[in-house]
Design an enzyme around this catalytic site. Structure first.
Site, PDB file in Angstrom:
ATOM      1  N   ASP A   1       0.848  -1.261   0.005  1.00 34.94           N
ATOM      2  CA  ASP A   1      -0.185   0.180   0.215  1.00 34.94           C
ATOM      3  C   ASP A   1       1.055   1.621   0.159  1.00 34.94           C
ATOM      4  O   ASP A   1       1.883   0.910   1.194  1.00 34.94           O
ATOM      5  CB  ASP A   1      -0.874   0.062   1.145  1.00 34.94           C
ATOM      6  CG  ASP A   1      -1.316   0.996   1.348  1.00 34.94           C
ATOM      7  OD1 ASP A   1      -2.750   0.137   1.410  1.00 34.94           O
ATOM      8  OD2 ASP A   1      -1.610   1.927   1.020  1.00 34.94           O
TER       9      ASP A   1
ATOM     10  N   ASP B   1      -3.657   2.795  -5.749  1.00 38.20           N
ATOM     11  CA  ASP B   1      -2.438   2.954  -4.562  1.00 38.20           C
ATOM     12  C   ASP B   1      -2.222   1.260  -3.861  1.00 38.20           C
ATOM     13  O   ASP B   1      -1.364   1.555  -3.513  1.00 38.20           O
ATOM     14  CB  ASP B   1      -2.287   3.896  -3.316  1.00 38.20           C
ATOM     15  CG  ASP B   1      -3.496   3.323  -2.744  1.00 38.20           C
ATOM     16  OD1 ASP B   1      -3.875   2.838  -3.030  1.00 38.20           O
ATOM     17  OD2 ASP B   1      -3.746   4.169  -1.622  1.00 38.20           O
ATOM     18  N   GLU B   2      -2.972   0.031  -4.218  1.00 43.60           N
ATOM     19  CA  GLU B   2      -2.606  -0.961  -3.707  1.00 43.60           C
ATOM     20  C   GLU B   2      -2.210  -1.900  -4.328  1.00 43.60           C
ATOM     21  O   GLU B   2      -3.104  -2.051  -5.334  1.00 43.60           O
ATOM     22  CB  GLU B   2      -4.515  -1.165  -2.558  1.00 43.60           C
ATOM     23  CG  GLU B   2      -3.712   0.083  -1.225  1.00 43.60           C
ATOM     24  CD  GLU B   2      -5.315  -0.312  -0.747  1.00 43.60           C
ATOM     25  OE1 GLU B   2      -5.578  -2.120   0.025  1.00 43.60           O
ATOM     26  OE2 GLU B   2      -6.226   0.376  -0.755  1.00 43.60           O
TER      27      GLU B   2
END
Length: 446
Positions: A8, A103-104
């Site tokens: 993350d 974003d992960e």
DNA sequence: TCTGGGGTCCTAGGACCC
DNA sequence: TCTGGGGTCCTAGGACCC
């Protein structure tokens, strides 16, 4: 035993802006939503100032100024580009990568020796930092749900940003300190429901009866219980084309003029069609909605939506816009100040597969549904006829206007003399006197 | 004056068919 | 007021996520 990592990016949008302005290191940074309306990303320093996620800018403007917070409008092209670089780095460490959001990413780590995982993950983190400038946290655990929690721990309590959940006793202690609402998939509403059942921590949910949780939170909740126990129900998923494509915006200023609204909807449709072609799909339907500003209570409120079925699935911008304009002609009412509009492309089909036969089915069932509507609501039928007559392109088969919750309720009451919960219970009892969970019910198959 | 923009999955219930 | 039972397909709505 399965093994997953969740990687993350820390405060992703804020970190992206910092990559290009290293002078901002250590200073509070926030990034704003589209019309600069809300705060949608905060650096650690900004979070420490008490600025919540999604806060309206106008409420916090004085604080931002006072604290000399660096404020950015969002730049999605930049974030998308940096995201792609981060995800690209991940593939050097394992081929099993599921990009979960901008974003992960989840990693499948089944082939790795447990002993080498911490070092390996630290190295991954260093290389991402080096090649992209983005700080990430890594959590490793036997299931995705636990990996999410491990990632939280990595962010909050470790100095190196990596946490591997492997000690069962320690894990029990940690789960006892985690609130149910902090579990992936449990939000405020479900959290409240669980608390009423006496379940307040992740440990208590882990120990709960899967059956009881299924009754309260559906199979989705039951999966979470199993996942907390280390039984993996959520597998790594492949990247696949979107099933719907949306484009919507709230307007900077409110719109009363019909042609302005048409222009906005046409441009949203064009943008959605671009996304559609980029993923090599065609749309069988388009959904259009418009609405006034719900925050302005003093204004008359109006919100409506309509769905148009295309005669044939298409990615042709002009055709889609014609269909959207047809829907809009029906939706538009004079005398309101519109604040937001959008379109959603639906019934997407692949450009390659045998979409033709698939779409035939849709056409057929839609015809049948229209017949059904005629029976149940004269009002809706009149609306449909009117709209269909007005539309040159496509066939409109659904309009939300005329379908009032009250109408639903009324029909419901007439047909059943038992409350819903009671009916549901009887039905469940009747259908499955002995409770069994098949693994296939739990494991999501795409 | 100002208050985001995307997505996914699951379930109940209605229509239809035999 | 009651008015089968089993199945499929579809939609709306309610959850959740970032």
């Amino acid at each position: 035993m399965s093994c997953y990592a969740l990687v993350d990016c820390n405060n992703f949008y804020a970190s992206c802006e910092r990559v290009f302005q290293p002078a901002l290191t250590g200073r509070p940074v926030v990034v704003l939503s589209n019309n600069d309306g809300c705060i949608i990303a905060r650096s650690d320093e900004a979070k420490a100032l008490g600025i919540p996620m999604g806060a309206p800018l106008h409420e916090y403007a004085p604080l931002l100024k006072r604290q000399k917070v660096a404020v950015f409008s969002s730049n999605y092209a930049l974030y998308g580009d940096i995201s792609a670089r981060v995800m690209d780095q991940l593939t050097f460490f394992t081929p099993d990568v599921e990009v979960y959001s901008i974003d992960e990413a989840f990693l499948g780590l089944d082939g790795f020796t447990p002993a080498m995982l911490p070092d390996h993950m630290r190295q991954l983190r260093r290389s991402i930092r080096q090649w992209t400038g983005i700080p990430v946290s890594v959590g490793v655990a036997p299931t995705k749900t636990l990996a999410k929690l491990a990632n939280r721990i990595a962010k909050k309590y470790t100095s190196d940003g990596v946490y591997v959940m492997d000690d069962p006793e320690l894990m029990t202690r940690i789960l006892g300190d985690i609130e149910v609402e902090d579990i992936w998939g449990i939000s405020k509403r479900w959290g409240a429901r669980l608390r009423r059942m006496g379940i307040g921590t992740a440990l208590q949910l882990r120990q709960a009866s899967p059956r009881q949780i299924r009754q309260a939170l559906s199979v989705v909740g039951e999966r979470i219980v199993h996942e907390l126990n280390g039984r993996s129900c959520l597998a790594l998923e492949e990247i696949q084309p979107r099933k719907t494509i949306m484009s919507s915006r709230s307007f900077g200023t409110m719109i009363s003029n019909r042609s302005d609204l048409e222009e906005a909807v046409a441009s949203y449709t064009a943008r959605a069609a671009e996304k559609l072609r980029r993923q090599r799909s065609r749309a069988g339907g388009i959904y259009v909605f418009i609405r006034t500003n719900r925050f302005r209570q003093q204004d008359p409120q109006y919100s409506n939506a309509a769905m148009v079925g295309m005669d044939e699935a298409t990615s042709d911008t002009a055709k889609l816009i014609r269909a959207a304009m047809g829907a809009l002609r029906h939706l538009w009412r004079a005398g309101y100040r519109y604040h937001k509009a959008g379109v959603m492309l639906t019934d997407l089909v692949d450009d390659h597969g045998d979409q033709a036969s698939l779409f035939q089915t849709h056409l057929y069932t839609r015809g049948r549904d229209m017949a059904a509507e005629r029976k149940t609501s004269d009002r809706r039928m009149a609306a449909l006829d009117q709209i269909n007559a007005a539309m040159g392109q496509g066939t409109l088969f659904h309009a939300t206007e005329g379908l009032t919750p009250g109408g639903h309720h009324h029909r419901e009451k007439r047909r059943h003399n038992l409350p819903k919960a009671e009916r549901w219970r009887m039905r469940a009892q009747f259908k499955s006197p002995a409770y069994t969970t098949r693994w296939s019910d739990l494991v999501r198959v795409r």
